[in-house]
Design an enzyme around this catalytic site. Structure first.
Site, PDB file in Angstrom:
ATOM      1  N   TYR A  84       0.835  -1.220   0.000  1.00 43.47           N
ATOM      2  CA  TYR A  84       0.000   0.000   0.000  1.00 43.47           C
ATOM      3  C   TYR A  84       0.865   1.264   0.000  1.00 43.47           C
ATOM      4  CZ  TYR A  84      -3.617  -3.256   1.740  1.00 43.47           C
ATOM      5  OH  TYR A  84      -4.459  -4.307   1.925  1.00 43.47           O
ATOM      6  N   LYS A 253     -13.488  11.968   7.781  1.00 44.13           N
ATOM      7  CA  LYS A 253     -13.638  11.895   9.235  1.00 44.13           C
ATOM      8  C   LYS A 253     -15.041  11.433   9.653  1.00 44.13           C
ATOM      9  CE  LYS A 253     -12.360  14.593  13.340  1.00 44.13           C
ATOM     10  NZ  LYS A 253     -13.632  14.718  14.090  1.00 44.13           N
TER      11      LYS A 253
HETATM   12  N1  LIG Z   1      -5.518  -8.208   1.636  1.00 45.36           N
HETATM   13  C1  LIG Z   1      -6.036  -7.784   0.523  1.00 45.36           C
HETATM   14  O1  LIG Z   1      -5.862  -8.386  -0.535  1.00 45.36           O
HETATM   15  C2  LIG Z   1      -6.877  -6.552   0.569  1.00 45.36           C
HETATM   16  C3  LIG Z   1      -7.557  -6.152  -0.607  1.00 45.36           C
HETATM   17  C4  LIG Z   1      -8.348  -5.008  -0.523  1.00 45.36           C
HETATM   18  C5  LIG Z   1      -8.459  -4.317   0.674  1.00 45.36           C
HETATM   19  N2  LIG Z   1      -7.768  -4.714   1.792  1.00 45.36           N
HETATM   20  C6  LIG Z   1      -7.856  -3.966   3.067  1.00 45.36           C
HETATM   21  O2  LIG Z   1      -9.226  -3.780   3.407  1.00 45.36           O
HETATM   22  C7  LIG Z   1      -9.479  -2.384   3.571  1.00 45.36           C
HETATM   23  C8  LIG Z   1     -10.917  -2.060   3.199  1.00 45.36           C
HETATM   24  O3  LIG Z   1     -11.221  -2.440   1.875  1.00 45.36           O
HETATM   25  P1  LIG Z   1     -11.350  -1.378   0.688  1.00 45.36           P
HETATM   26  O4  LIG Z   1     -10.586  -0.157   0.985  1.00 45.36           O
HETATM   27  O5  LIG Z   1     -11.042  -2.133  -0.553  1.00 45.36           O
HETATM   28  O6  LIG Z   1     -12.919  -1.062   0.603  1.00 45.36           O
HETATM   29  P2  LIG Z   1     -14.072  -0.635   1.616  1.00 45.36           P
HETATM   30  O7  LIG Z   1     -13.534  -0.353   2.970  1.00 45.36           O
HETATM   31  O8  LIG Z   1     -15.145  -1.655   1.483  1.00 45.36           O
HETATM   32  O9  LIG Z   1     -14.620   0.697   0.942  1.00 45.36           O
HETATM   33  C9  LIG Z   1     -13.880   1.890   0.958  1.00 45.36           C
HETATM   34  C10 LIG Z   1     -14.670   2.945   0.183  1.00 45.36           C
HETATM   35  O10 LIG Z   1     -15.918   3.201   0.834  1.00 45.36           O
HETATM   36  C11 LIG Z   1     -16.055   4.583   1.087  1.00 45.36           C
HETATM   37  N3  LIG Z   1     -16.756   4.693   2.384  1.00 45.36           N
HETATM   38  C12 LIG Z   1     -16.282   4.268   3.589  1.00 45.36           C
HETATM   39  N4  LIG Z   1     -17.211   4.461   4.548  1.00 45.36           N
HETATM   40  C13 LIG Z   1     -18.293   5.015   3.946  1.00 45.36           C
HETATM   41  C14 LIG Z   1     -19.552   5.441   4.421  1.00 45.36           C
HETATM   42  N5  LIG Z   1     -19.888   5.324   5.706  1.00 45.36           N
HETATM   43  N6  LIG Z   1     -20.429   5.968   3.524  1.00 45.36           N
HETATM   44  C15 LIG Z   1     -20.095   6.083   2.209  1.00 45.36           C
HETATM   45  N7  LIG Z   1     -18.912   5.689   1.701  1.00 45.36           N
HETATM   46  C16 LIG Z   1     -18.011   5.158   2.564  1.00 45.36           C
HETATM   47  C17 LIG Z   1     -14.647   5.135   1.134  1.00 45.36           C
HETATM   48  O11 LIG Z   1     -14.662   6.506   0.753  1.00 45.36           O
HETATM   49  P3  LIG Z   1     -13.691   7.626   1.420  1.00 45.36           P
HETATM   50  O12 LIG Z   1     -12.391   6.996   1.791  1.00 45.36           O
HETATM   51  O13 LIG Z   1     -13.561   8.621   0.305  1.00 45.36           O
HETATM   52  O14 LIG Z   1     -14.433   8.176   2.595  1.00 45.36           O
HETATM   53  C18 LIG Z   1     -13.962   4.279   0.088  1.00 45.36           C
HETATM   54  O15 LIG Z   1     -14.229   4.782  -1.204  1.00 45.36           O
HETATM   55  C19 LIG Z   1      -8.420  -1.746   2.665  1.00 45.36           C
HETATM   56  O16 LIG Z   1      -8.277  -0.357   2.932  1.00 45.36           O
HETATM   57  C20 LIG Z   1      -7.224  -2.581   2.997  1.00 45.36           C
HETATM   58  O17 LIG Z   1      -6.685  -2.199   4.249  1.00 45.36           O
HETATM   59  C21 LIG Z   1      -7.001  -5.851   1.748  1.00 45.36           C
END
Ligand SMILES: NC(=O)c1ccc[n+]([C@@H]2O[C@H](COP(=O)([O-])OP(=O)(O)OC[C@H]3O[C@@H](n4cnc5c(N)ncnc54)[C@H](OP(=O)(O)O)[C@@H]3O)[C@@H](O)[C@H]2O)c1
Ligand SMILES: *[C@@H]1O[C@H](CO)[C@@H](O)[C@H](O)[C@H]1NC(C)=O
Ligand SMILES: *[C@@H]1O[C@H](CO)[C@@H](O)[C@H](O)[C@H]1NC(C)=O
Length: 298
Positions: A84, A253
């Site tokens: 990341y 936030k």
């Molecule tokens: N190990 C792996 O292969 C792998 C793969 C993918 C992800 N991950 C981990 O899992 C974490 C989470 O997954 P992800 O980042 O893919 O997706 P996610 O957490 O499911 O979704 C993140 C998105 O949702 C938005 N969001 C968050 N809360 C919200 C709310 N209450 N209302 C509206 N929109 C909202 C965020 O926008 P804003 O940020 O603009 O607010 C961002 O665009 C990653 O950050 C990473 O640490 C691991």
């Protein structure tokens, strides 16, 4: 660049005692199979891909500010990875909060990940696992686990080594509820950490072929209204109640705070029936660019 396949998780020094009387620590904790504690709710820090499917540049301080806000909001479990490109920002935020006296190091559970080594296709993950076990033995990590393993791979790892993974991190959301992996892990005392917990809920993340629901789905809104909660909160609560540890990411936030606020209500069987029905097996993170690698898991 995004080699997530078979990332082996390395939990770098973990967690101490977080008194339940402190509101900031009110997320339940799980006892891992190696004796350490893990907060059952975490914070994602991957900035993701832009609309051209290229990584969002990790410049400035966006991640650092988000982690500061997350710690203020009570998150004590932070998810990062070498890939990341933001481990330094996570570290600075955690150090700042420790220096401020807001948290102690032993209150923080920090996950990072290494990929299954270049050239990826040539390395057997059992060999990587032996290296992870050595890292734990040397005290470089408190707990070790795996990520993006499928059931075949998990069983093979399970049978190969007496030191079992403490955690499996896999995509878990409404469309991908991981019934088989959850069953395998929960029956063996392995915690499931759910990444991309919102799946295709938000239109900007939903591929053209992504199945419903979106966040404006009337059935989801009805559940949320009944509990005076938002749809994202209902989804996170559902995953939490499935025994999964969600790690939602946000750099906003108000959302960081909102997402964490799921510990004052519970879903009922009617809610669960509806929420269960969205499972189709669809993945947001399918790692297709690695589909010809030896150990491609999907
Ligand atoms: N190990 C792996 O292969 C792998 C793969 C993918 C992800 N991950 C981990 O899992 C974490 C989470 O997954 P992800 O980042 O893919 O997706 P996610 O957490 O499911 O979704 C993140 C998105 O949702 C938005 N969001 C968050 N809360 C919200 C709310 N209450 N209302 C509206 N929109 C909202 C965020 O926008 P804003 O940020 O603009 O607010 C961002 O665009 C990653 O950050 C990473 O640490 C691991
Ligand atoms: C509904 O939730 C909002 C936001 O958390 C809160 O301010 C309000 O007091 C709640 N209403 C009821 C009736 O609980
Ligand atoms: C897991 O991935 C391996 C390697 O690609 C594959 O041979 C196996 O069939 C997969 N198992 C499941 C359950 O998907």
């Amino acid at each position: 660049m995004f080699i997530f396949i078979n990332f082996v998780l390395l939990f770098v020094v973990v967690y101490g005692d977080c008194p339940q009387s402190v509101p900031a620590c009110s997320a339940p904790v799980a006892r891992l199979n190696d004796g350490h504690l893990m907060p059952r709710f975490g914070f994602g820090t991957w900035l993701g891909l832009d609309k051209y499917q290229l990584p969002v540049p990790v410049d400035g301080e966006a991640v650092q500010l988000a982690v500061l806000a997350a710690i203020d909001a009570g998150y004590r479990h932070i998810d990062t990875a070498s890939i990341y490109d933001d481990e330094d920002q996570v570290g600075r935020a955690v150090n700042q909060k420790i220096a401020d006296g807001a948290v102690k190091r032993e209150d923080m559970f920090i996950t990072t990940k290494t990929k299954n080594i270049r050239p990826y296709a040539d390395i057997d993950y059992l060999e990587t696992w032996r290296g992870m076990v050595e890292a734990k033995r040397l005290g470089l990590a408190s707990s070790i686990g795996v990520c993006n393993f499928n059931l075949t791979q998990l069983r093979r790892l399970w049978d190969s080594h007496e030191l079992k993974p403490a955690v499996l991190q896999v995509e878990t959301n409404l469309n991908q509820q991981q019934p088989e992996l959850r069953q395998f892990c929960h029956s063996r005392g392995v915690q499931v950490v759910g990444y991309t917990p919102f799946g295709s809920l938000f239109p900007d993340r939903a591929a053209p072929d992504a199945p419903p629901p979106r966040a404006d789905d009337p059935q989801l809104l009805a559940i949320a209204d009944r509990h005076n909660k938002t749809v994202p909160q209902v989804v996170l609560r559902y995953l939490f109640e499935l025994g999964v540890t969600p790690i939602p990411k946000s750099v906003t936030k108000s959302r960081i705070e909102q997402n964490r606020d799921i510990f004052d209500f519970s879903l009922d069987e009617f809610d669960r029936q509806q929420l269960r029905s969205y499972h189709t097996g669809h993945r947001v993170v399918d790692l297709k660019i690695f589909s010809d690698a030896n150990h491609y898991p999907f």
